[in-house]
Every structure is written in C-alpha cells, then in structure tokens.
Design a protein around this motif. Structure first.
Motif, mmCIF file in Angstrom:
data_model
loop_
_atom_site.group_PDB
_atom_site.id
_atom_site.type_symbol
_atom_site.label_atom_id
_atom_site.label_comp_id
_atom_site.label_asym_id
_atom_site.label_seq_id
_atom_site.Cartn_x
_atom_site.Cartn_y
_atom_site.Cartn_z
ATOM 1 N N ILE A 94 20.707 -16.194 12.895
ATOM 2 C CA ILE A 94 19.772 -15.302 11.912
ATOM 3 C C ILE A 94 18.508 -15.924 11.476
ATOM 4 N N ILE A 95 18.261 -17.207 12.123
ATOM 5 C CA ILE A 95 16.896 -17.704 12.023
ATOM 6 C C ILE A 95 15.862 -17.603 13.219
ATOM 7 N N ASP A 96 14.588 -17.401 13.089
ATOM 8 C CA ASP A 96 13.719 -17.356 14.519
ATOM 9 C C ASP A 96 13.384 -18.639 14.693
ATOM 10 N N GLU A 97 13.427 -19.118 15.931
ATOM 11 C CA GLU A 97 13.423 -20.556 16.407
ATOM 12 C C GLU A 97 11.814 -20.809 16.252
ATOM 13 N N LEU A 98 10.862 -20.007 16.520
ATOM 14 C CA LEU A 98 9.612 -20.478 16.463
ATOM 15 C C LEU A 98 9.110 -20.769 15.060
ATOM 16 N N THR A 99 9.513 -19.926 14.163
ATOM 17 C CA THR A 99 8.740 -19.858 12.578
ATOM 18 C C THR A 99 10.046 -20.548 11.845
ATOM 19 N N SER A 100 11.123 -20.780 12.042
ATOM 20 C CA SER A 100 12.173 -21.492 11.095
ATOM 21 C C SER A 100 12.316 -20.319 9.683
ATOM 22 N N ALA A 101 11.845 -19.173 10.178
ATOM 23 C CA ALA A 101 12.285 -18.075 9.010
ATOM 24 C C ALA A 101 13.383 -17.324 9.470
ATOM 25 N N TYR A 102 14.064 -16.559 8.456
ATOM 26 C CA TYR A 102 15.002 -15.365 9.121
ATOM 27 C C TYR A 102 14.308 -14.515 9.927
ATOM 28 N N ASN A 103 15.001 -14.337 10.885
ATOM 29 C CA ASN A 103 14.715 -12.981 11.605
ATOM 30 C C ASN A 103 15.318 -11.748 10.979
ATOM 31 N N ARG A 104 15.038 -10.506 11.592
ATOM 32 C CA ARG A 104 15.224 -9.078 10.940
ATOM 33 C C ARG A 104 16.602 -9.435 10.323
ATOM 34 N N ARG A 105 17.701 -9.470 11.196
ATOM 35 C CA ARG A 105 18.918 -9.684 11.005
ATOM 36 C C ARG A 105 19.322 -10.671 9.838
ATOM 37 N N GLY A 106 18.861 -11.724 9.809
ATOM 38 C CA GLY A 106 19.040 -12.755 8.963
ATOM 39 C C GLY A 106 18.547 -12.268 7.267
ATOM 40 N N PHE A 107 17.257 -11.682 7.477
ATOM 41 C CA PHE A 107 16.488 -11.183 6.183
ATOM 42 C C PHE A 107 17.467 -10.314 5.780
ATOM 43 N N MET A 108 17.774 -9.220 6.212
ATOM 44 C CA MET A 108 18.711 -8.091 5.755
ATOM 45 C C MET A 108 19.860 -8.493 5.187
ATOM 46 N N MET A 109 20.598 -9.413 5.721
ATOM 47 C CA MET A 109 21.763 -9.883 4.974
ATOM 48 C C MET A 109 21.415 -10.701 3.865
ATOM 49 N N VAL A 110 20.518 -11.826 3.794
ATOM 50 C CA VAL A 110 20.306 -12.387 2.768
ATOM 51 C C VAL A 110 19.594 -11.786 1.594
ATOM 52 N N ALA A 111 18.780 -10.553 2.226
ATOM 53 C CA ALA A 111 18.148 -9.680 0.975
ATOM 54 C C ALA A 111 19.204 -9.065 0.305
ATOM 55 N N GLU A 112 20.241 -8.545 0.993
ATOM 56 C CA GLU A 112 21.355 -7.696 0.252
ATOM 57 C C GLU A 112 22.027 -8.537 -0.720
ATOM 58 N N GLN A 113 22.259 -9.900 -0.382
ATOM 59 C CA GLN A 113 23.200 -10.827 -1.129
ATOM 60 C C GLN A 113 22.219 -11.284 -2.536
ATOM 61 N N LEU A 114 20.861 -11.463 -2.192
ATOM 62 C CA LEU A 114 20.051 -11.702 -3.273
ATOM 63 C C LEU A 114 19.851 -10.384 -4.289
ATOM 64 N N ALA A 115 19.708 -9.343 -3.652
ATOM 65 C CA ALA A 115 19.921 -7.909 -4.652
ATOM 66 C C ALA A 115 20.882 -8.037 -5.564
ATOM 67 N N GLU A 116 22.262 -8.321 -4.899
ATOM 68 C CA GLU A 116 23.356 -8.346 -5.768
ATOM 69 C C GLU A 116 23.449 -9.325 -6.883
ATOM 70 N N LEU A 117 22.936 -10.398 -6.503
ATOM 71 C CA LEU A 117 22.666 -11.708 -7.369
ATOM 72 C C LEU A 117 22.036 -11.209 -8.620
ATOM 73 N N SER A 118 20.724 -10.915 -8.126
ATOM 74 C CA SER A 118 19.893 -10.175 -9.250
ATOM 75 C C SER A 118 20.296 -9.121 -10.138
ATOM 76 N N ARG A 119 21.120 -8.209 -9.473
ATOM 77 C CA ARG A 119 21.704 -7.186 -10.354
ATOM 78 C C ARG A 119 22.779 -7.829 -11.330
ATOM 79 N N ARG A 120 23.599 -8.789 -10.726
ATOM 80 C CA ARG A 120 24.502 -9.275 -11.673
ATOM 81 C C ARG A 120 24.028 -10.164 -12.735
#
Length: 220
Positions: free
Chosen positions: A183-209
């Motif tokens: 889930i993390i891009d080896e070059l930049t150490s940032a989330y790749n697209r797959r990782g971003f979508m997973m984490v964004a979904e969880q953070l969105a739920e956390l913000s709603r809650r």
C-alpha cells in the motif's frame, strides 16, 4: 458461482485466532508455579484481550459502514488463516501436557510465530484508525521482545530459545515491511493509489463518527 470472501469474514477469523491465543496463555498461567512467570503469562493474556477488543470494535463498526476490500486474493488469505487457526488449536491441546517452563515458552513462541501473518499487519495498519486506542500494531514489537526479557531475567534463556526470539523479531519486522509494501510507494514512502483509497475511506468514516471536518489537497 464462487462466493466472494469479504474483509469482515477475514476479521472474524482473526478474532477466533486471538480468542484461541488468549485461551493458550490462560492455560499456561493456570499451570505455572513460578509466580513471576505466572504473572507474565497473565499480562500476555491481557495483551491478547486487547487484540480481541480491537477485532470486536472493527466488527461492530462494520455493521454500520462495511469494511474496505483490502486483499487482492481474499480467498487465499482466508485459507491461510484457517490453517493457522487449526495449528493454534493443536497448540491449545499441547498445553495440557506442558510440564516445564521451557516447553511452555516453546508453545508460546510457536503461537506468536503463527500469529505473525502479514494479513494481521495489513489489517492493523488499515483498520487501526477506526478502533481508536486499540491498534495492536503499536505495541506488538514490545510484546514479542518481552518473552526474551522474562527468560533472561530468570536465567532460563537457552541458545535455542534466544534464536527463536531473535527470529520472531525479524519475522515481525519483515511481515510489517511486506504488508506495507502493498500500500506504500517505495520511492516516495507515500501511500500508493490502493493504500490511499483504503485509508481515505477509513478517515472519512472517522470524521463522520466524530463530526470532524475533513479536507483533501491535490498537488500535480
């Protein structure tokens, strides 16, 4: 038509695994005569109870908003974890005939090795934000190292147990690296697209809650 395995089914199996692990440590605690090591098994059982709380919290949250599909091959992950569960159930039987501290620690080390499946690490990392204060990932390395520490404290460490302890630490770090690699891009150490979508979904739920605001910045 082949049934699609969901993240919830995998999480439910992880819960069964940690319930079995708790029972193993409970039995090691009840049969140990050394008071300090007996207390160590009790604390280890409590650590497993925190893991159980984590899975139960995730399952409870999933009833409201579901869980992201994390694995590329969820059927193979489920099959692998079912095999691990069968092995941990065999370990539970072995605790009935554990007659020495050395045998007890061999059982515990084998259990911890089984529980270091990369699926656990990925689930901890992705779903941990939704179980505030319960994420086992933050304490797991300390948990593993504590076995070696209690053995050395009582001068019970053997070359065999010391090697197993070192292997467990290495295995945990490697499992964590492999899980994060998906889930993390080896070059930049940032989330790749797959990782971003997973984490964004969880953070969105956390913000709603928690009724927090949320913002996204896109930089090209």
């Amino acid at each position: 038509m082949k049934k699609t395995i969901t993240t919830l089914e995998i999480v439910s199996l992880c819960l069964k695994l940690d319930l079995t692990a708790k029972n193993i440590y409970d039995r090691l605690h009840s049969t140990c005569e050394n008071l300090d090591i007996k207390n160590f098994w009790w604390k280890t059982k409590l650590a497993e109870e925190k893991h159980i709380e984590f899975w139960e919290a995730i399952i409870k949250l999933s009833s409201r908003n579901g869980l992201p599909e994390i694995f590329d091959s969820p059927d193979s992950v489920l099959e692998d974890l079912e095999s691990v569960l069968n092995k941990t159930l065999e370990l539970l039987k072995k605790t009935e005939n554990s007659n020495s501290i050395h045998e007890a620690f061999l059982i515990a080390y084998r259990l911890e090795f089984y529980m270091m499946n990369p699926a656990f690490v990925l689930l901890f990392h992705i779903l941990g934000r939704n179980a505030e204060g319960l994420n086992p990932e933050t304490e797991y390395l300390t948990h593993v190292k504590s076995f070696d520490e209690i053995l050395k404290k009582h001068d019970l460490i053997t070359p065999e147990l010391e090697l197993i302890g070192e292997t467990l630490v290495h295995t945990w770090k490697e499992s964590k690296r492999l899980a994060h690699h998906t889930i993390i891009d080896e070059l930049t150490s940032a989330y790749n697209r797959r990782g971003f979508m997973m984490v964004a979904e969880q953070l969105a739920e956390l913000s709603r809650r928690n009724q927090y605001g949320i913002g996204i910045i896109l930089i090209d």
